[in-house]
Design a protein around this motif. Sequence first.
Motif, PDB file in Angstrom:
ATOM      1  N   SER A 118       0.828  -1.213   0.000  1.00 33.33           N
ATOM      2  CA  SER A 118       0.000   0.000   0.000  1.00 33.33           C
ATOM      3  C   SER A 118       0.855   1.252   0.000  1.00 33.33           C
ATOM      4  N   LEU A 119       1.896   1.264   0.835  1.00 33.42           N
ATOM      5  CA  LEU A 119       2.622   2.504   1.086  1.00 33.42           C
ATOM      6  C   LEU A 119       3.811   2.748   0.163  1.00 33.42           C
ATOM      7  N   SER A 120       4.413   1.710  -0.388  1.00 30.36           N
ATOM      8  CA  SER A 120       5.516   1.940  -1.329  1.00 30.36           C
ATOM      9  C   SER A 120       5.054   2.701  -2.575  1.00 30.36           C
ATOM     10  N   PRO A 121       3.902   2.351  -3.168  1.00 24.28           N
ATOM     11  CA  PRO A 121       3.410   3.179  -4.285  1.00 24.28           C
ATOM     12  C   PRO A 121       3.066   4.602  -3.845  1.00 24.28           C
ATOM     13  N   VAL A 122       2.584   4.755  -2.613  1.00 25.07           N
ATOM     14  CA  VAL A 122       2.281   6.093  -2.091  1.00 25.07           C
ATOM     15  C   VAL A 122       3.560   6.929  -2.018  1.00 25.07           C
ATOM     16  N   VAL A 123       4.654   6.328  -1.569  1.00 22.67           N
ATOM     17  CA  VAL A 123       5.942   7.030  -1.511  1.00 22.67           C
ATOM     18  C   VAL A 123       6.317   7.539  -2.901  1.00 22.67           C
ATOM     19  N   ALA A 124       6.204   6.673  -3.901  1.00 21.29           N
ATOM     20  CA  ALA A 124       6.554   7.060  -5.271  1.00 21.29           C
ATOM     21  C   ALA A 124       5.665   8.191  -5.773  1.00 21.29           C
ATOM     22  N   ALA A 125       4.371   8.099  -5.473  1.00 19.15           N
ATOM     23  CA  ALA A 125       3.414   9.113  -5.941  1.00 19.15           C
ATOM     24  C   ALA A 125       3.677  10.467  -5.288  1.00 19.15           C
ATOM     25  N   LEU A 126       3.938  10.465  -3.981  1.00 16.84           N
ATOM     26  CA  LEU A 126       4.225  11.726  -3.289  1.00 16.84           C
ATOM     27  C   LEU A 126       5.548  12.331  -3.761  1.00 16.84           C
ATOM     28  N   GLY A 404       0.817  -8.202 -15.272  1.00 18.47           N
ATOM     29  CA  GLY A 404       0.817  -6.789 -14.930  1.00 18.47           C
ATOM     30  C   GLY A 404       1.198  -5.851 -16.051  1.00 18.47           C
ATOM     31  N   ILE A 405       1.053  -4.567 -15.748  1.00 17.99           N
ATOM     32  CA  ILE A 405       1.389  -3.477 -16.673  1.00 17.99           C
ATOM     33  C   ILE A 405       2.148  -2.423 -15.883  1.00 17.99           C
ATOM     34  N   GLY A 406       3.286  -1.984 -16.396  1.00 22.11           N
ATOM     35  CA  GLY A 406       4.047  -0.937 -15.731  1.00 22.11           C
ATOM     36  C   GLY A 406       4.917  -1.478 -14.607  1.00 22.11           C
ATOM     37  N   SER A 407       5.710  -0.591 -14.020  1.00 22.01           N
ATOM     38  CA  SER A 407       6.621  -1.008 -12.952  1.00 22.01           C
ATOM     39  C   SER A 407       6.838   0.138 -11.973  1.00 22.01           C
ATOM     40  N   TYR A 408       7.439  -0.197 -10.836  1.00 18.66           N
ATOM     41  CA  TYR A 408       7.787   0.819  -9.841  1.00 18.66           C
ATOM     42  C   TYR A 408       8.987   0.364  -9.048  1.00 18.66           C
ATOM     43  N   HIS A 409       9.269   1.049  -7.943  1.00 15.72           N
ATOM     44  CA  HIS A 409      10.463   0.937  -7.092  1.00 15.72           C
ATOM     45  C   HIS A 409      11.517   1.921  -7.585  1.00 15.72           C
ATOM     46  N   GLY A 410      12.043   2.700  -6.659  1.00 15.27           N
ATOM     47  CA  GLY A 410      13.101   3.637  -6.988  1.00 15.27           C
ATOM     48  C   GLY A 410      12.689   4.611  -8.081  1.00 15.27           C
ATOM     49  N   PHE A 414       9.031   6.677  -9.423  1.00 17.85           N
ATOM     50  CA  PHE A 414       8.933   8.120  -9.658  1.00 17.85           C
ATOM     51  C   PHE A 414       8.471   8.390 -11.091  1.00 17.85           C
ATOM     52  N   ASP A 415       9.084   7.715 -12.036  1.00 19.75           N
ATOM     53  CA  ASP A 415       8.718   7.890 -13.448  1.00 19.75           C
ATOM     54  C   ASP A 415       7.302   7.419 -13.727  1.00 19.75           C
ATOM     55  N   GLY A 416       6.873   6.357 -13.019  1.00 20.27           N
ATOM     56  CA  GLY A 416       5.532   5.821 -13.233  1.00 20.27           C
ATOM     57  C   GLY A 416       4.422   6.768 -12.817  1.00 20.27           C
ATOM     58  N   PHE A 417       4.728   7.679 -11.900  1.00 19.65           N
ATOM     59  CA  PHE A 417       3.749   8.666 -11.438  1.00 19.65           C
ATOM     60  C   PHE A 417       4.042  10.059 -12.019  1.00 19.65           C
ATOM     61  N   SER A 418       4.844  10.101 -13.087  1.00 20.78           N
ATOM     62  CA  SER A 418       5.211  11.365 -13.718  1.00 20.78           C
ATOM     63  C   SER A 418       4.867  11.345 -15.204  1.00 20.78           C
ATOM     64  N   HIS A 419       4.652  12.535 -15.741  1.00 19.46           N
ATOM     65  CA  HIS A 419       4.516  12.696 -17.189  1.00 19.46           C
ATOM     66  C   HIS A 419       5.781  13.339 -17.722  1.00 19.46           C
ATOM     67  N   LYS A 420       6.299  12.810 -18.820  1.00 15.71           N
ATOM     68  CA  LYS A 420       7.477  13.393 -19.454  1.00 15.71           C
ATOM     69  C   LYS A 420       7.016  14.371 -20.537  1.00 15.71           C
ATOM     70  N   LYS A 421       7.173  15.631 -20.231  1.00 14.20           N
ATOM     71  CA  LYS A 421       6.740  16.684 -21.150  1.00 14.20           C
ATOM     72  C   LYS A 421       7.915  17.077 -22.051  1.00 14.20           C
ATOM     73  N   SER A 422       7.754  16.882 -23.341  1.00 13.13           N
ATOM     74  CA  SER A 422       8.831  17.145 -24.296  1.00 13.13           C
ATOM     75  C   SER A 422       8.760  18.574 -24.820  1.00 13.13           C
TER      76      SER A 422
END
Length: 454
Positions: A118-126, A404-410, A414-422
């Motif tokens: 529950s909380l590891s994805p929350v860390v990444a999102a915050l 599954g789809i996508g990944s997280y950790h480290g 961070f990238d999974g909860f971010s948009h890359k604006k070009s």
Amino acid sequence: MHHIVENQRNFFNTNTTKNLQFRLTQLDKLYSVLKNNEQALYDAIYKDFKKSEFDTYTSELALIFHDIKDAKRNIYKWARRKKVRTNLMNFPGKSYIIKEPLGVCLVIGAWNYPYQLSLSPVVAALAAGNTVILKPSELPAHSSKVMATLINKTFDPKILKVVEGGVPETTELLEQDFDKIFFTGSTRVGRIVYEAAAKNLTPVTLELGGKSPAFITKDCNLKITVKRLVWAKFLNAGQTCIAPDYVFVEKAIEQNFMEAIKAEIEKEQFAFENNNYVQIINDKNFERLEKMIVPDKVAYGGSTNAPERYIQPTILHKVTFNDPSMQEEIFGPILPVLSYTTLQEAIERSRQLPKPLSAYIFTGSKKNREEVLQQLSFGGGAVNDAVMHISNPKLPFGGVGHSGIGSYHGKAGFDGFSHKKSILHRATWLELPLKYFPHSASKLKWIKRLMKLQ
């Protein structure tokens, strides 16, 4: 639910969360509330399924604390604008990528590791600058309650809010318009989440499961192999999404392997009173697992106690793909053992099943290792170990296909909860007329020349 989401959206639109110091403050706050209330967390999870303080710290809290420290240490680097090469067609100019938070995120946690999942994805999102609504699994009710109590009294609900409940509450949440949904759980429920997200074109990360194989070759270090395999399989009473689900052992060492794994289980003495074993989470899962234990296939264990929701570590031998234990992900302390003559044969049989979340190969041979790694598609795994790849934040964690789809950790989280604006940033001191009207054969000739130089 709509009110909670809208409050978070309104706050997100103030751009407050884009400030990196603000994000660090939220991570510090989360670390402090967990660290200062460790005993309450230990007590709650023990009430749910007798998980010990040792296992709760090593397999849950330690990983969360490490995720927070890792994010704090690297947040400026992860969030930094990334310069990229600008091609000749856009000269003079420069190009770069800006990472920006997605917005309001929903994290749906799983019951088997109720804190960590529950909380590891929350860390990444915050860390990525989002606001978050966390919906923990309702099955470990005490764990869910303690998270809700601690977090909701510590955080502004416009930033982080825990919503408790079961299917009705989750269904209502999924009807809201989120900027990202992160779900950990079964493939069956993952499909429901994915379908709900599709209505709003919401991006998702789905951390699911599958039947994760372990291949054991005759040239492995048998003593270490069995030690690591037994720990990985019976940790959390097998209720681990990346636990080895079944074993393929080479026939040349099959008998030696069976004797060694029985001896290792005996040595470990898995029991509630030894603080190294847990209950099955509920009666429904207990009954499901009990049906997988076919008496004439039991090589070790097989004992059960329904009132205590206890299933003894169990080894099934001479199993086929038609047995009940091979029809679905086990998610419990039952390990089917199959044998093979050639590694290629084992790989081909494993490929008959959907792509698993993990796979493991225990071998001393580079050829055997590469055969599995190159031919079998799976989320992630290990060579000569199992489960431990989850502890390295440099390795993105996630599934593929049905797992599954996508990944997280480290950084991956961070990238999974971010948009890359070009961004292309053009200078104004020079402008070539090639792309403008009127078009001509000469201009086209020059464009083709320039394209060849790209």
